[in-house]
Design an enzyme around this catalytic site. Structure first.
Site, PDB file in Angstrom:
ATOM      1  N   GLY A 431      -4.996   0.582  -0.555  1.00  0.00           N
ATOM      2  CA  GLY A 431      -4.955  -0.559  -1.466  1.00  0.00           C
ATOM      3  C   GLY A 431      -5.579  -0.219  -2.790  1.00  0.00           C
ATOM      4  O   GLY A 431      -5.921   0.938  -3.050  1.00  0.00           O
ATOM      5  N   ASP A 546      -4.668 -11.056  -6.288  1.00  0.00           N
ATOM      6  CA  ASP A 546      -3.748  -9.985  -5.917  1.00  0.00           C
ATOM      7  C   ASP A 546      -2.861 -10.406  -4.749  1.00  0.00           C
ATOM      8  O   ASP A 546      -2.725  -9.686  -3.762  1.00  0.00           O
ATOM      9  CB  ASP A 546      -4.549  -8.729  -5.571  1.00  0.00           C
ATOM     10  CG  ASP A 546      -3.709  -7.462  -5.713  1.00  0.00           C
ATOM     11  OD1 ASP A 546      -2.580  -7.545  -6.256  1.00  0.00           O
ATOM     12  OD2 ASP A 546      -4.168  -6.394  -5.271  1.00  0.00           O
TER      13      ASP A 546
END
Ligand SMILES: *[C@@H]1O[C@H](CO)[C@@H](O)[C@H](O)[C@H]1NC(C)=O
Ligand SMILES: *[C@@H]1O[C@H](CO)[C@@H](O)[C@H](O)[C@H]1NC(C)=O
Ligand SMILES: *[C@@H]1O[C@H](CO)[C@@H](O)[C@H](O)[C@H]1NC(C)=O
Length: 729
Positions: A431, A546
């Site tokens: 990530g 996000d």
């Protein structure tokens, strides 16, 4: 040698016991428990029931002294001592030296005590049937929660007349509600509405009709509820007239619910997914028709509402009148209903005039007090305010520390996590903030975990890390991935999460086999609820920043669980810079604010949710769509054109299930178009989004989402990114 081994065995046995909750079947005198998140409840020997403090949703400093099903995931509460009078944080419950169970407020004042008289117990026990008992020296109960029920009865519970159960105010508010289930002196079992202001009872809306008998209300060990003669075994009235599922596979309870319906529920112990209490039987069958109002004329109905200052509306059906107060709830629509609604509206201006006058006079009072007081008094005031702020800041600091060290989070050593992940071998994903590895914690019943190794941080101090971790640790919602623990050793900073066996929404949605429409609808609702919780319901508001399919994970039941929340603040003090340099996420999910010097609010998540919702509706990735399309058309534009041209069926081609549910498809598209409005103030809140998706409120026609021509937006974004990439390299 033998000694050594046995000592070792002892040690490992102790270690095994440590992380689990101590099972306390018997509670001795002088045992106590404090009201806080991390106090351990008193658990029955089988582990089925617990007695302790439960934090209330409305106020994080309010606690309920309660009994609940410990093994049911939502820990269903079956009894409470202080629903009308929640205990403040720091209160204490204690089995005193005098043999009484006492609840003390944080100042040490007694606020609840059992038994009420002078009898003394010598121990207490949380029994496996859900009964909490105070026992005398001969182990005979002198007080038991089963004889003082709140709104619930359990198998094995027997109630003598007269007795009653009172409903809660709302599902999450345990103060006395508006309905009672009574076993009266005359032997009749009756359901009553209660008046809120006077607490007197209105006409019953259901009755067993067993007048002139002397019954007991029995919920037997198999879960059957009936009235039986106090002397003897003769059953007078059966409430349960269906076959009950066997006790070894099901939990049972019966409750007078906040809406006035007495329901009998069962809960499967074996099912893993779609867990819920299912209604087995209910009284009355249809509450909407059961409660009859006063028999009057329409004029009288109007008058009744006028005279009652709580009445906001009255419903009249030709001879009965029902008064309603705010908030109007639990309505339903039916074609067979033919009634007149009388709404009470204020006379124009009457209220405003009154309020304005009051405000002004308060203001004048405050100003004159300030002007009239001496200089000394003012200095004193400023000093007092300063001290108050100083102390509360320190208290807050202390709190955030203690909840990290204690609380529900476990602190792991780096070595432990290295072992758990087999030396950080199996990568689950990469990530923006670091890499995620699969691991297994051996001490914790071989539980699979996802260990996230955070990239090196720049300016972050010790306190920020701990504070952020404690904030994440306090968020509990079934649509969020749960943080189990952390590691904070020098430069090693790791987070340990639950492992989600069905991977990410991205791989599910854009994979080979398209998930079915109903599954997608459930996933969308789950994400919306999780985001609503982050934005509006948890104690510290969290902007995710996000949201994208890669950050939505699916558990074993394919429930959507949001991951990576709360990290934006943790890792990048200057998160805005990060997003603007395009380090994080894919451009497509970023709200326009990120590329301007605009303030970042929760509305950025609403935007990203909207983009993702469009993808979920048609199972197409917005990134792949614009790349594979000759005209470089964006997915959002295509969908908007389809919507405007009334050609939504184009979106659901080859998707039979969705094609048969076009109403819902259209609603979802409209909600998504509202979410992706370029003007953030036009985007709805996640609460409103959830309500629109659930069909609770109407969705109005969305305007064209973009102020700029979409192509220009794209060029603008690409240019900005290009410049920044150059700077970075
Ligand atoms: C529950 O509802 C009552 C009545 O509306 C209200 O006074 C009380 O504050 C509520 N309790 C909590 C914990 O919010
Ligand atoms: C109640 O149910 C029991 C067991 O099914 C039955 O024996 C009894 O006759 C029933 N009593 C009444 C009053 O319906
Ligand atoms: C889950 O339970 C609800 C209600 O009990 C039922 O309507 C639904 O079909 C169930 N879903 C699945 C996937 O079993």
């Amino acid at each position: 040698m033998v000694m050594g081994i046995s000592a070792l065995l002892h040690l490992s046995f102790l270690l095994l016991l440590l992380p689990t909750v101590a099972l306390t079947a018997n509670i001795n005198l002088e045992t106590s428990m404090r009201a806080s998140e991390d106090s351990l409840p008193w658990i029955s020997s089988s582990g089925e029931f617990a007695f302790g403090f439960r934090k209330l949703d409305e106020n994080p400093d309010h606690f309920l002294l309660a009994i609940w099903f410990e093994k049911v995931p939502d820990k269903t509460i079956v009894w409470s001592a202080n629903g009308n009078d929640p205990a403040w944080r720091g209160s204490q419950v204690k089995l005193t030296n005098n043999g009484a169970l006492v609840l003390y407020d944080p100042q040490g004042k007694e606020s609840w005590k059992r038994p009420e008289g002078n009898s003394k117990s010598s121990s207490a026990a949380m029994q496996d049937d859900g009964n909490f008992v105070l026992l005398d020296g001969n182990s005979k109960p002198i007080w038991q929660s089963f004889k003082e029920p709140t709104d619930t009865i359990l198998p094995g519970q027997i109630l003598d007349m007269p007795t009653h159960l009172t409903s809660r105010r709302t599902p999450g508010n345990y103060s006395d509600g508006r309905f009672q289930f009574r076993l009266q002196d005359d032997g009749n079992l009756v359901l009553y509405p209660i008046s809120e202001s006077t607490e007197s009872i209105y006409a019953p809306y259901w009755a067993s009709g067993t007048v002139n008998t002397k019954p007991q209300l029995v919920c037997d060990k198999a879960g059957y509820i009936y009235l039986k003669e106090t002397q003897g075994t003769n059953r007078i009235f059966n409430l349960t007239n269906v076959d009950m599922s066997p006790m070894q596979n099901f939990y049972h309870l019966a409750r007078i619910d906040y809406d006035g319906v007495f329901r009998q529920y069962s809960y499967s112990k074996e099912e893993k997914c779609n867990l819920s209490w299912r209604t087995v039987r209910k009284y009355p069958e249809d509450i909407c028709f059961a409660i009859t109002g006063n028999a009057v004329t329409e004029k009288m109905c109007e008058q009744l509402c006028r005279e009652d200052c709580f009445c906001a509306a009255a419903i009249y059906n030709g001879n009965h009148c029902w008064k309603k107060k705010y908030p109007l709830s639990n309505g339903r629509s039916s074609t067979s209903v033919n009634r007149i609604a009388l709404l009470k509206v204020p006379k124009d201006g009457a209220f405003r005039l009154f309020e304005e006058k009051k405000d002004q006079s308060t203001l004048i009072l405050i100003v004159s007090v300030l002007l009239g007081s001496s200089v000394f008094l003012n200095i004193f005031l400023i000093l007092a305010i300063f001290l108050a702020v100083y102390f509360s800041y320190h208290k807050w600091l202390l709190q955030s520390f203690s909840s990290v060290s204690g609380g529900n989070l476990r602190s792991y050593t780096y070595k432990e996590l290295e072992e758990a992940t087999g030396g950080f071998k199996q990568v689950l994903g990469k990530g923006a903030f670091g890499t995620v590895y699969k691991g297994v914690i051996r001490s914790d019943a071989k539980r699979f975990v996802a260990v996230k190794k955070l990239d090196k941080m720049e300016h972050e101090g010790e306190r920020e890390f701990k504070t952020e971790v404690s904030v994440i640790g306090q968020t509990h919602h079934k649509n969020l991935v749960r943080l189990l623990g952390f590691c904070d050793e020098g430069e090693h900073r790791l987070l340990v999460y639950e492992y989600m066996s069905n991977g990410s929404l991205a791989s599910f949605l854009f994979g080979i086999s398209r998930p079915n429409w109903n599954q997608r609808v459930q996933i969308v609702l789950g994400i919306a609820r999780g985001l609503m919780y982050l934005h509006e319901e948890c104690s510290t508001q969290i902007i995710h920043c996000d949201i994208k399919p890669q950050n939505i994970l699916l558990d074993e039941c394919f429930t959507a669980r949001i991951s990576d929340f709360g990290l934006a603040k943790l890792l990048l003090a200057d998160q805005t810079r990060a997003a603007r340099t395009g380090i994080r996420g894919t451009i497509g999910y970023f709200a326009p604010e990120w590329f301007r010097k605009a303030t970042i609010t929760v509305k950025v998540d609403v935007y990203s949710f909207g983009v993702m919702l469009l993808e979920i509706i048609c199972c197409k990735s917005s990134v792949a769509f614009s790349m594979g399309n000759q005209e470089e058309e964006a997915l959002m534009d295509w969908i908007y054109e389809c919507y405007k041209g009334k050609q939504l069926e184009k979106l659901t081609e080859n998707d039979e299930e969705a094609s048969n549910d076009m109403k819902r498809v259209e609603r979802a598209v409209k909600v998504a178009l509202w979410c992706i409005q370029e003007d953030a103030s036009l985007r709805p809140s996640m609460k409103k989004v959830t309500q629109m998706l659930e069909g609770v409120i109407e969705v109005s026609v969305p305007p064209y989402p973009w102020n700029l021509v979409p192509l220009q937006v794209l060029v603008f974004i690409v240019n900005e990114l290009f410049v920044i990439v150059h700077k970075e390299s």
